[in-house]
Design an enzyme around this catalytic site. Structure first.
Site, mmCIF file in Angstrom:
data_model
loop_
_atom_site.group_PDB
_atom_site.id
_atom_site.type_symbol
_atom_site.label_atom_id
_atom_site.label_comp_id
_atom_site.label_asym_id
_atom_site.label_seq_id
_atom_site.Cartn_x
_atom_site.Cartn_y
_atom_site.Cartn_z
ATOM 1 N N LYS A 22 -106.147 -73.473 55.948
ATOM 2 C CA LYS A 22 -106.676 -72.298 55.246
ATOM 3 C C LYS A 22 -105.561 -71.410 54.689
ATOM 4 C CE LYS A 22 -107.795 -68.608 57.790
ATOM 5 N NZ LYS A 22 -107.442 -67.215 57.577
ATOM 6 N N ASN A 23 -104.618 -71.035 55.558
ATOM 7 C CA ASN A 23 -103.633 -70.033 55.137
ATOM 8 C C ASN A 23 -102.630 -70.586 54.118
ATOM 9 O OD1 ASN A 23 -104.916 -68.171 56.680
ATOM 10 N ND2 ASN A 23 -103.465 -68.230 58.383
ATOM 11 N N PRO A 123 -100.092 -52.934 57.802
ATOM 12 C CA PRO A 123 -99.660 -52.302 56.544
ATOM 13 C C PRO A 123 -99.100 -53.344 55.560
ATOM 14 C CG PRO A 123 -98.031 -51.923 58.271
ATOM 15 C CD PRO A 123 -99.198 -52.622 58.928
ATOM 16 N N ILE A 124 -98.922 -52.935 54.289
ATOM 17 C CA ILE A 124 -98.294 -53.851 53.312
ATOM 18 C C ILE A 124 -97.006 -53.239 52.750
ATOM 19 C CG2 ILE A 124 -100.389 -55.112 52.691
ATOM 20 C CD1 ILE A 124 -100.388 -53.350 50.069
ATOM 21 N N GLN A 126 -93.959 -53.750 53.427
ATOM 22 C CA GLN A 126 -92.874 -54.702 53.144
ATOM 23 C C GLN A 126 -93.124 -55.472 51.837
ATOM 24 O OE1 GLN A 126 -89.948 -54.906 55.058
ATOM 25 N NE2 GLN A 126 -90.910 -53.024 55.763
ATOM 26 N N ILE A 327 -97.151 -59.859 67.880
ATOM 27 C CA ILE A 327 -97.257 -59.783 66.415
ATOM 28 C C ILE A 327 -98.253 -58.702 65.981
ATOM 29 C CG2 ILE A 327 -97.696 -61.075 64.270
ATOM 30 C CD1 ILE A 327 -95.324 -62.219 65.818
#
Ligand code: EPU
Length: 421
Positions: A22-23, A123-124, A126, A327
């Site tokens: 999937k990923n 969060p995004i 990075q 993680i």
């Protein structure tokens, strides 16, 4: 809403073929936006997340056809909205990875900020800092990120934290930037390597994928691709645990053993036999499972996406295990449900103490996220009596027809449509 109903205690036996990852597939779908030419993706798993990404591509102006093989024609994207709307991003966070390709190819895009989710804040920052290092001008307003850059410029960027999606987003953008980019402290996951392989097929110049430094020499244009998705290491790992805890004997056809070293090491430490064979990996469950300590880490460490499933193995072990999640900050949502089935698990901070062996008994339980749902299915396989798992749509995001596959191996599992027993 559908439910999965399991009558536990059957021993799994037989062969099962592992689906495409999937990923990996989701990100390769995004890569199709980097070119005007059509692309073709094969060996795609039939999952709701893949369908969501196809819908996003269609919304952006792509022609998208097929499911097991997906043909993507991006010719209409230039005239489209260049936007990933809130409804699609909130359904699936991987939607934010259209940002890099759209910005690099069309010089602008607008993407809804995803917000937190069931497993953490996610969060995004990075992704955005990496794109800024390539010259993107970024504005945040009304819950959306606006990105602009007439032509991205090669740059250097050191990620503060190892991020799979961040690495992939910035790598795709750098593929079309002017000049050379150097990305450090990148994710080394197989899904990053898979994306790099596809980008190279498209004409990108990338080296170092699979190590912690990636160098990309930008090119002016990329071609379409034809690519078969790599088998799913997490689906294979989940099936391996199913075989192990039921004292089963299952051949996982096409299991990507090279991507599964950390999982295999922990299974073997627990006493499970993992035999690599010509057409896959044979997993044989022991009479007695040994306790193990597991800590999730970026690849090649133990995958966070296997943490909930390995916890079920430790529930069956003869002694105390310790599971640490490093993680995501909130990835123990399966623990209260497993405890309702008779588990003895105590969470302290980011660690869970599992006191096995636990005599699990079937119960009505609720899935909270994809891998948590998988752990409940696994627990149902070893529990005495009937387990009913609700909110199965989480499971359908990442496991194709799991009930049919487990049934083929001898488990007593069925899906009840519409929630009526
Ligand atoms: N992070 C930041 N800032 C960022 C990006 C990430 O702080 O800009 C943090 C996250 O909050 C998290 C950590 O970094 O604590 C790692 O997140 P990462 O970006 O690597 O995760 P992701 O790319 O959003 C992918 C998978 C997840 C998998 C993680 C970790 C896809 C579509 N998703 O997410 O898969 O758990 O990597 O391996 O590839 C799943 O399949 O069940 C799933 C959640």
């Amino acid at each position: 809403m559908d439910k999965i109903v399991i009558e536990g205690r059957a021993r799994l036996k037989g062969r099962v073929r592992i689906h495409g990852a999937k990923n990996a597939a989701l990100l390769v779908q995004c890569a199709a936006l980097l070119t005007d030419a059509p692309s073709r993706l094969r060996h795609v798993p039939k999952l709701s997340d893949i369908g969501t990404m196809s819908r996003l591509l269609e919304y952006l102006g792509c022609g998208v056809e097929g499911d097991r093989t997906i043909a993507i024609d991006p010719a209409g994207v230039a005239a489209g909205p260049l936007e990933a709307p809130y409804d699609l991003v909130k359904t699936m966070r991987a939607s934010v990875t259209v940002m890099g390709p759209l910005l690099a190819r069309y010089g602008r895009c607008r993407v809804s900020l995803p917000g937190g989710c069931a497993i953490g804040a996610r969060p995004i920052d990075q992704h955005l800092k990496g794109l800024e290092a390539l010259g993107a001008k970024i504005t945040l307003r009304h819950g959306y990120v606006d990105l602009k850059a007439r032509r991205l410029k090669g740059g250097s960027f050191v990620f503060d934290t190892v991020t799979v999606g961040g690495t992939q987003n910035v790598m795709m953008a750098a593929a079309l930037a002017r000049g050379t980019s150097r990305l450090e402290n990148v994710a080394r996951e197989p899904e990053v390597m898979e994306l790099a392989t596809v980008l190279v097929k498209m004409g990108a110049r990338i080296s170092g994928a699979g190590t912690s430094v990636i160098e990309i020499e930008g090119v002016d244009a990329l071609e379409g691709f034809d690519h078969a998705v790599v088998p799913d290491r997490i689906e294979a790992g989940t099936m391996a645990v199913a075989a192990a805890i039921t004292r089963g004997d299952v051949l996982l056809e096409d299991a990507p053993v090279d991507h599964m070293h950390a999982t295999i090491a922990k299974l073997e430490e627990a006493g499970v036999t993992c035999q690599v064979e010509r057409d896959g990996m044979r997993v044989i469950g022991p009479d007695e499972i040994k306790p193990i300590d597991v800590s999730t880490r970026p690849y090649p460490g133990f995958a966070t996406d296997m943490q909930a499933q390995i916890m079920v193995l430790t529930l069956c072990a003869q002694g105390q295990s310790l599971i640490t999640e490093t993680i995501f900050e909130n990835r123990f949502m399966h623990v209260p449900e497993l405890n309702r089935m008779g588990g003895d698990i105590t969470v302290q901070g980011n660690s869970a103490v599992v006191r096995g062996p636990c005599k699990l008994s079937g119960a009505e339980v609720m899935a909270t996220d994809l891998r948590a749902s998988a752990s409940l299915v696994l627990a149902g396989l070893v529990a005495e009596g009937k387990t009913e798992i609700r909110r199965v749509y989480h499971l359908d995001r990442g496991y194709e027809a799991i009930e049919k596959r487990l049934r083929k191996l001898g488990a007593n599992v069925r899906r009840v449509r519409g929630g009526k027993a």
